[in-house]
Design a protein around this motif. Structure first.
Motif, PDB file in Angstrom:
ATOM      1  N   GLY A 183       1.837   3.546  -3.249  1.00 37.63           N
ATOM      2  CA  GLY A 183       0.947   4.655  -3.096  1.00 37.63           C
ATOM      3  C   GLY A 183       1.524   5.944  -3.850  1.00 37.63           C
ATOM      4  O   GLY A 183       2.651   6.248  -3.445  1.00 37.63           O
ATOM      5  N   GLU A 184       0.461   6.716  -4.295  1.00 36.83           N
ATOM      6  CA  GLU A 184       0.838   8.057  -4.936  1.00 36.83           C
ATOM      7  C   GLU A 184       1.018   9.198  -3.807  1.00 36.83           C
ATOM      8  O   GLU A 184       1.544  10.388  -4.175  1.00 36.83           O
ATOM      9  CB  GLU A 184      -0.406   8.286  -5.932  1.00 36.83           C
ATOM     10  N   ASP A 185       0.249   8.977  -2.786  1.00 32.77           N
ATOM     11  CA  ASP A 185       0.300  10.363  -1.917  1.00 32.77           C
ATOM     12  C   ASP A 185       1.575  10.383  -1.113  1.00 32.77           C
ATOM     13  O   ASP A 185       1.593   9.526  -0.175  1.00 32.77           O
ATOM     14  CB  ASP A 185      -1.017  10.081  -1.025  1.00 32.77           C
ATOM     15  N   GLU A 186       2.368  11.083  -1.515  1.00 34.18           N
ATOM     16  CA  GLU A 186       3.669  11.215  -0.839  1.00 34.18           C
ATOM     17  C   GLU A 186       3.446  11.892   0.705  1.00 34.18           C
ATOM     18  O   GLU A 186       4.299  11.485   1.600  1.00 34.18           O
ATOM     19  CB  GLU A 186       4.757  12.285  -1.463  1.00 34.18           C
ATOM     20  N   ASP A 187       2.555  12.457   0.835  1.00 32.73           N
ATOM     21  CA  ASP A 187       2.248  12.901   2.235  1.00 32.73           C
ATOM     22  C   ASP A 187       2.005  11.720   3.332  1.00 32.73           C
ATOM     23  O   ASP A 187       1.919  11.953   4.355  1.00 32.73           O
ATOM     24  CB  ASP A 187       1.009  14.051   2.385  1.00 32.73           C
ATOM     25  N   GLU A 188       1.286  10.815   2.498  1.00 32.39           N
ATOM     26  CA  GLU A 188       0.941   9.536   3.388  1.00 32.39           C
ATOM     27  C   GLU A 188       2.173   8.505   3.235  1.00 32.39           C
ATOM     28  O   GLU A 188       1.909   7.420   3.789  1.00 32.39           O
ATOM     29  CB  GLU A 188      -0.382   8.979   3.097  1.00 32.39           C
ATOM     30  N   LYS A 233       6.703   6.950  -6.975  1.00 32.79           N
ATOM     31  CA  LYS A 233       7.828   7.340  -7.893  1.00 32.79           C
ATOM     32  C   LYS A 233       9.089   6.549  -7.756  1.00 32.79           C
ATOM     33  O   LYS A 233       9.804   5.999  -8.737  1.00 32.79           O
ATOM     34  CB  LYS A 233       8.263   8.910  -7.473  1.00 32.79           C
ATOM     35  N   GLU A 240       0.760  -1.224  -0.072  1.00 32.66           N
ATOM     36  CA  GLU A 240       0.006   0.101  -0.006  1.00 32.66           C
ATOM     37  C   GLU A 240       0.819   1.224  -0.036  1.00 32.66           C
ATOM     38  O   GLU A 240       0.741   2.073  -0.803  1.00 32.66           O
ATOM     39  CB  GLU A 240      -0.888  -0.108   1.212  1.00 32.66           C
ATOM     40  N   GLU A 241       2.004   1.205   0.838  1.00 30.68           N
ATOM     41  CA  GLU A 241       2.974   2.452   0.709  1.00 30.68           C
ATOM     42  C   GLU A 241       3.916   2.404  -0.391  1.00 30.68           C
ATOM     43  O   GLU A 241       3.935   3.655  -0.684  1.00 30.68           O
ATOM     44  CB  GLU A 241       3.476   2.378   2.251  1.00 30.68           C
ATOM     45  N   GLY A 267       3.674   7.664   0.335  1.00 32.26           N
ATOM     46  CA  GLY A 267       3.591   6.894  -0.697  1.00 32.26           C
ATOM     47  C   GLY A 267       4.821   6.932  -1.492  1.00 32.26           C
ATOM     48  O   GLY A 267       5.498   7.794  -1.441  1.00 32.26           O
ATOM     49  N   ARG A 268       5.278   5.935  -1.977  1.00 30.75           N
ATOM     50  CA  ARG A 268       6.608   5.709  -2.667  1.00 30.75           C
ATOM     51  C   ARG A 268       6.578   5.135  -4.144  1.00 30.75           C
ATOM     52  O   ARG A 268       7.286   4.614  -4.878  1.00 30.75           O
ATOM     53  CB  ARG A 268       7.519   4.664  -1.970  1.00 30.75           C
TER      54      ARG A 268
END
Length: 197
Positions: free
Chosen positions: A15-20, A25, A11-12, A22-23
């Motif tokens: 994940g697209e949300d870098e604030d959450e 990229k 999930e991480e 997410g990795r």
């Protein structure tokens, strides 16, 4: 507060949300480089494990001691290239990599992401573990600061006092030997990435 070494679930990782955390990229950059090298993509990241103390399904350790004596130990037993590989990554993956992958993706602790292969890191950590005669009592499960606590709460010091060996002469250095050894073993055993957080 402080720096932790932890495992990452799918999930991480994707994940697209870098604030959450997410990795995506990093995951995409890694796969692009793997394909360029003619290697399989790394898509089989397991989901984050539910925390069950002592299960060995999750990994969390805190980098508390100074690394100075560990780097001195590395200099005595490893080549410069081995030391760079062991200590220079920001992401560890359970993929065999002949050379590290550098991505222009920043994190909390660096401007770029350096990805190393767990098999290569494990081989170097095992070399150090043999050199210092790391004891079998060193915790294998690292899901809740088990390794950190073993070294800091006096248990390691008591063992070193009753059974002298090179590892017990410098517990800070021994901690990092054990940390990198267990991190690489966990990455390979669970098939998950390891990151600093």
């Amino acid at each position: 507060m402080g720096v932790y070494l932890v495992d990452v679930g799918a999930e991480e990782w994707f994940g697209e949300d870098e604030d959450e955390g997410g990795r995506a990229k990093i995951a995409a950059g890694l796969n692009a480089e793997l394909v360029r090298r003619g290697l399989p993509r790394y898509d089989s990241v397991p989901p984050a494990a539910d925390f069950v103390r002592g299960s060995g399904r999750s990994f969390e350790e805190k980098l508390v001691p100074s690394m100075n004596s560990f780097l001195t130990l590395c200099k005595a037993h490893l080549s410069d290239a081995e030391t760079d590989l062991l200590c220079g990554w920001t992401v560890l993956v359970p993929v065999s990599l002949d050379e590290e992958i550098e991505l222009p993706v920043g994190s909390s602790y660096s401007d770029d992401t350096v990805i190393a292969g767990a098999p290569q890191v494990l081989a170097i950590a095992e070399k150090l573990a043999t050199a210092v005669e790391l004891p079998p009592e060193t915790p294998e499960m690292c899901d809740n600061l088990d390794l950190t606590n073993w070294f800091l709460d006096g248990t390691a010091a008591k063992l070193a006092a009753t059974r002298p060996a090179p590892w017990g002469e410098d517990l800070d250095a021994a901690f990092y030997v054990a940390l990198y050894l267990r991190a690489a073993q966990h990455s390979l055993g669970r098939g998950c990435p390891m990151v600093y957080s």
